[in-house]
Scaffold this motif. Structure first.
Motif, PDB file in Angstrom:
ATOM      1  N   PRO A 172     -87.993  41.144 -39.071  1.00 17.94           N
ATOM      2  CA  PRO A 172     -87.156  40.211 -39.947  1.00 17.94           C
ATOM      3  C   PRO A 172     -85.942  41.244 -40.442  1.00 17.94           C
ATOM      4  CG  PRO A 172     -89.258  40.497 -40.539  1.00 17.94           C
ATOM      5  CD  PRO A 172     -89.176  41.368 -39.290  1.00 17.94           C
ATOM      6  N   ALA A 173     -84.793  40.940 -40.573  1.00 13.79           N
ATOM      7  CA  ALA A 173     -83.542  41.405 -40.876  1.00 13.79           C
ATOM      8  C   ALA A 173     -83.798  42.273 -42.138  1.00 13.79           C
ATOM      9  CB  ALA A 173     -82.548  40.581 -41.148  1.00 13.79           C
ATOM     10  N   ASP A 226     -85.646  37.832 -36.654  1.00  7.45           N
ATOM     11  CA  ASP A 226     -86.567  36.833 -37.006  1.00  7.45           C
ATOM     12  C   ASP A 226     -85.707  35.428 -37.339  1.00  7.45           C
ATOM     13  OD1 ASP A 226     -88.521  35.028 -38.428  1.00  7.45           O
ATOM     14  OD2 ASP A 226     -89.820  36.806 -38.945  1.00  7.45           O
ATOM     15  N   ILE A 228     -84.582  32.889 -40.811  1.00  7.94           N
ATOM     16  CA  ILE A 228     -83.292  33.171 -41.379  1.00  7.94           C
ATOM     17  C   ILE A 228     -82.522  31.773 -41.522  1.00  7.94           C
ATOM     18  CG2 ILE A 228     -80.742  33.768 -41.760  1.00  7.94           C
ATOM     19  CD1 ILE A 228     -81.740  36.642 -40.899  1.00  7.94           C
ATOM     20  N   LEU A 242     -86.639  41.237 -49.505  1.00  5.76           N
ATOM     21  CA  LEU A 242     -85.865  40.922 -48.344  1.00  5.76           C
ATOM     22  C   LEU A 242     -86.677  39.738 -47.214  1.00  5.76           C
ATOM     23  CD1 LEU A 242     -85.452  44.704 -46.862  1.00  5.76           C
ATOM     24  CD2 LEU A 242     -83.798  43.048 -47.431  1.00  5.76           C
ATOM     25  N   TYR A 243     -87.994  39.711 -47.490  1.00  7.62           N
ATOM     26  CA  TYR A 243     -88.641  38.590 -46.782  1.00  7.62           C
ATOM     27  C   TYR A 243     -88.128  37.222 -47.403  1.00  7.62           C
ATOM     28  CZ  TYR A 243     -92.352  35.687 -45.256  1.00  7.62           C
ATOM     29  OH  TYR A 243     -93.244  34.590 -44.642  1.00  7.62           O
ATOM     30  N   GLY A 276     -85.097  36.622 -46.366  1.00  4.19           N
ATOM     31  CA  GLY A 276     -84.782  36.217 -44.913  1.00  4.19           C
ATOM     32  C   GLY A 276     -85.262  34.756 -44.629  1.00  4.19           C
ATOM     33  N   HIS A 277     -86.218  34.140 -45.396  1.00  4.08           N
ATOM     34  CA  HIS A 277     -86.670  32.899 -45.174  1.00  4.08           C
ATOM     35  C   HIS A 277     -85.956  31.741 -45.949  1.00  4.08           C
ATOM     36  CE1 HIS A 277     -89.662  35.163 -43.314  1.00  4.08           C
ATOM     37  NE2 HIS A 277     -90.485  34.147 -43.169  1.00  4.08           N
TER      38      HIS A 277
END
Length: 252
Positions: A95-96, A111, A114, A184-185, A188-189
Motif C-alpha cells: 500500500p502506498a 497495491d 488505488i 492511508l488504507y 489508497g482504496h
C-alpha cells in the motif's frame, strides 16, 4: 491478499497449506522506519515472500497467474505476469505510504487498490488474448473483502491527535480516532470504490463475504474468517444452482 493466496494456489499448494502459510506470513510483523518513503521498511515482508516462493518465475507455473498492481508512474493498473513470483506478490501487497513502492524499470508499483481493488477488468482483458483463449475462457469469480464500515471519528472530537489514537489502542471503549494506517488504507482504496459496480457487472460471480466486522489486522482469527468465507461461497453456489434449475426449459 488476493495475489498472495492465488500465487500459492498456482504453485500447487493445498488449501490447508495456503491457510497455514498465509497466517504464518501475516503474523510476522514489520518495523517502522524513517518515513521518507514509507512508514515501514518492508524488508520482513520481502524476506518472507522470498522464503515462501524462492526464485521461482511466473513463467514456470503450470497454471496461469498474474498479479495486479497500480503503476504510479503511468497512472494505470499493471498486470505482472513475468519474473519472480515473490516480486509480483510484493508489488500487489505494498500500500502506498505504508510500504515502499516496488521498482520495475524505474516505475513505482504499489497495491492496485488505488485504482481497482477487485481487478475483474484486468482478468477479462486477459481472457480476450489469443493465448488465454487457447487455455479456455472459464468463469471469472470475483471475491470482494473490502466491504467495511465508513472511516469516521467520534462525533465529539474536534481534532485528531496522537494522544487520541493512543487512547483508542490502550483503552477499550475510547472514542473512535482513526490512526495514520487507517487513513492511508482508506485513501489508497477510495479510488476503487467507484469501480465496484463495473467489476460486479463484468464478473460471472461476485462474492462479498460478510467480513466487515473484522479488523484489518485480525490475523489471529484467520481460521474463523476462512470458514465464514467458505460458507458464504457454498451458499452462493447453492443459490446459483437453484437459479440454473429454474431457468431450464422443458424440451418440446
Amino acid at each position: 491478499m488476493g495475489a498472495l493466496i492465488a500465487a500459492q494456489y498456482a504453485c500447487g499448494h493445498s488449501l490447508d497449506q495456503i491457510l497455514a502459510q498465509t497466517r504464518r506470513f501475516a503474523a510476522g510483523g514489520e518495523r517502522l522506519t524513517l518515513p521518507l518513503v514509507s512508514l515501514v521498511a518492508g524488508r520482513r515482508v520481502e524476506r518472507d515472500l522470498r522464503r515462501l516462493f524462492g526464485e521461482r518465475l511466473i513463467e514456470q507455473l503450470w497454471l496461469p497467474f498474474f498479479a495486479a498492481a497500480c503503476n504510479l508512474s503511468e497512472g494505470n493498473t499493471s498486470t505482472l505476469d513475468q519474473g519472480p513470483i515473490w516480486r509480483a506478490v510484493l508489488a500487489s501487497n505494498s500500500p502506498a505510504g505504508l510500504f515502499p513502492p516496488v521498482l520495475q524499470g524505474g516505475a513505482l508499483l504499489v497495491d492496485g487498490a488505488i485504482l481497482d481493488n477487485v481487478p475483474v477488468q484486468a482478468m477479462r482483458m486477459r481472457l480476450g488474448t489469443p493465448l488465454e483463449r487457447r487455455r479456455g475462457n472459464g468463469s471469472i469469480i470475483a471475491v470482494d473483502v473490502d466491504v467495511r464500515e465508513n472511516l469516521r471519528a467520534d462525533q465529539g472530537l474536534q481534532r485528531l491527535n496522537n494522544w487520541q489514537v493512543l487512547k483508542r489502542w490502550l483503552r477499550p471503549g475510547a472514542p473512535a480516532a482513526p490512526g495514520i494506517a487507517d487513513i492511508l488504507y482508506s485513501a489508497g482504496h477510495i479510488g476503487s470504490l467507484g469501480q465496484r459496480q463495473r467489476a460486479r457487472a463484468q464478473a460471472d460471480h461476485y462474492l462479498e463475504p460478510p467480513v466487515a466486522k473484522y479488523p484489518l489486522m485480525a490475523y489471529s482469527q484467520g481460521s474463523e474468517i476462512a470458514e465464514l468465507g467458505y460458507r458464504h461461497a457454498m451458499e452462493h453456489i447453492e443459490q446459483w444452482d437453484r437459479t440454473q434449475l429454474l431457468n431450464l426449459k422443458p424440451r418440446d
